[in-house]
Design an enzyme around this catalytic site. Structure first.
Site, PDB file in Angstrom:
ATOM      1  N   PHE A 185       0.693  -1.181   0.029  1.00  0.00           N
ATOM      2  CA  PHE A 185       0.101   0.085   0.032  1.00  0.00           C
ATOM      3  C   PHE A 185       0.782   1.333   0.093  1.00  0.00           C
ATOM      4  CE2 PHE A 185      -2.109  -3.489   1.988  1.00  0.00           C
ATOM      5  CZ  PHE A 185      -3.316  -3.605   0.966  1.00  0.00           C
ATOM      6  N   LYS A 186       2.124   1.342  -0.041  1.00  0.00           N
ATOM      7  CA  LYS A 186       3.066   2.268   0.129  1.00  0.00           C
ATOM      8  C   LYS A 186       3.379   2.869  -1.111  1.00  0.00           C
ATOM      9  CE  LYS A 186       3.276   1.988   4.713  1.00  0.00           C
ATOM     10  NZ  LYS A 186       2.504   1.029   5.102  1.00  0.00           N
ATOM     11  N   ILE A 187       4.028   4.136  -1.025  1.00  0.00           N
ATOM     12  CA  ILE A 187       4.440   4.969  -2.479  1.00  0.00           C
ATOM     13  C   ILE A 187       5.302   3.944  -3.235  1.00  0.00           C
ATOM     14  CG2 ILE A 187       6.244   6.132  -1.293  1.00  0.00           C
ATOM     15  CD1 ILE A 187       5.544   8.707  -2.677  1.00  0.00           C
TER      16      ILE A 187
END
Ligand SMILES: *Cc1c(COP(=O)(O)O)cnc(C)c1O
Length: 397
Positions: A185-187
């Site tokens: 879910f991270k950048i």
């Protein structure tokens, strides 16, 4: 929005290079790996992007936070000041490290406030675990001043803040050590993965040993070297590191795209009277991953969330429908675990079921966040902004 929106040939190329050699392990096997070292390359990329002296790629952001705790010498019975608004991994890292989480207030920065930290300090406070939430930095100067005054360590959980800067320096560079996450879910994502950073050699070596059963990694035969400490297996695989490396090389572009699209929407929402935005100690340093805004009241926020839903606009309302705020952590409040934990035997300075955090409650109950995609076209972005403006105007007006 996760870095998967930027997946392309680069991720495949790096993964295939690993598969072609068959060396999925990050250490040694020098004769077989044909010069392919993805974990090392990922670490070099993170060192260069963040201007850190040392980086250690590990299996997750959670294990990177655990490395921060251990390498900073924070453990059994140590009180660690934490925010009630974070991902639960922050709190778990403290508890499984043997420490005691002590909750302090967050404010409109969405992070711990200097005032909140100051109030939570006791003679047993060993560290502040500062979380830079939703892609931007906390009031680092204010919090660092409190830590320095009380001789407390500052550790940064930057899992959500890769690509975020504070006064020209990357977040994670202000305390003893810091953690980034490459979860789905991270950048930037590697599926799973994390990176630990520090500028201190001894702290790095401790994390390096701790993340691999205490092996010191001196020489070219892992398994036959010394192992000065106990540790655990927090190693990253070369396959994950390969994806992380490709993503890391795109971070500059991802950040620019997100900041551009975020600005388009924010400029439109600035026209909504009575809408307040997240306070950012350094707006230029924002990574652009989220647009965060406050409704005038909790009721208005809930009304807006419902209307966004009816209009097919996906927003995050952390107060009730996400797993990031303490009111949803019944397991933590009651210290429910599968097996006995050290913390259950200790005298705790706080009753987790009766915490007094009115400021956090007010701020988080009024907060709505929009995850920003970098791949939206300008037209899509403007469209979304106008739709959101319509919803918000009808709710606040
Ligand atoms: C995602 C996250 C973590 C944990 O990272 P994982 O890679 O999912 O283990 C820790 N802290 C915060 C603030 C996070 O958002």
């Amino acid at each position: 929005m996760p870095g998967t929106e930027y997946f392309g040939e680069e991720e495949k190329k790096h993964v295939n290079e690993v598969l072609d050699t068959g060396i999925l392990f990050r250490y040694n096997h020098d004769d077989l790996r044909e010069g392919i070292w993805k974990a090392k390359d990922l670490e070099a990329e993170v060192r260069s992007y963040t201007d850190s002296k040392y980086a250690l790629a590990v299996s997750s952001g959670s294990t990177a936070v655990a490395c921060c705790m251990a390498a900073s010498g924070v453990g059994y019975r140590d009180e660690v000041i934490v925010p009630p608004f974070t991902y639960i991994a922050t709190i778990e890292a403290v508890i499984y490290g043997g420490g005691i989480p002590v909750f302090a207030e967050v404010d409109e920065t969405l992070c711990l406030s200097a005032e909140g930290v100051e109030k939570a300090i006791t003679p047993n406070t060993k560290a502040v675990l500062l979380v830079h939430m939703c892609g931007a930095a906390a009031d680092i100067d204010g919090i660092k001043a409190v830590c320095d005054r009380h001789d407390i360590k500052l550790i940064e959980d930057s899992a959500q803040a890769l690509g975020a800067f504070y006064k020209g320096k990357h977040v994670g560079k202000f305390g003893t050590a810091s953690a980034f996450s490459f979860d789905f879910f991270k950048i930037t994502t590697a599926g799973e993965g994390g990176v630990f950073i520090t500028d201190d050699e001894e702290t790095y070596l401790k994390a390096d040993n701790f993340s691999d059963h205490g092996h010191d990694h001196i020489g070219d035969n892992r398994g036959m070297e010394q192992h000065p400490y106990l540790g655990f297996n927090y190693r990253i695989s070369e396959l994950h590191a390969a994806v992380g490396l490709a993503q890391m090389q795109k971070l500059g572009r991802i950040r620019d795209d997100k900041r551009r699209n975020k600005k388009i929407i924010k400029d439109i929402l600035l026209e909504v009277e009575g809408l307040e935005f997240r306070h950012m100690p350094d707006p230029e340093g924002d990574s652009g991953t989220f647009l965060n805004f406050f409704l005038p009241s909790k009721d208005k926020a809930q009304e807006a969330v419902n209307k966004f839903g009816e209009n097919g606009i996906g927003v995050a309302y952390w107060y009730t429908n996400m797993f990031h705020y303490i009111n949803q952590w019944g397991h933590l409040k009651n210290l429910k675990s599968i097996a006995p934990m050290a913390i259950q035997e200790l005298d705790l300075p706080q009753d987790y079921n009766n915490l007094h955090l009115p400021k956090s409650e007010d701020v988080i109950s009024r907060l709505i966040s929009l995850g920003i995609r970098g791949t939206w076209t300008e037209e899509e972005t403007r469209d979304l902004g106008q739709k959101m403006k319509g919803v918000l105007s009808s709710v606040i007006g």
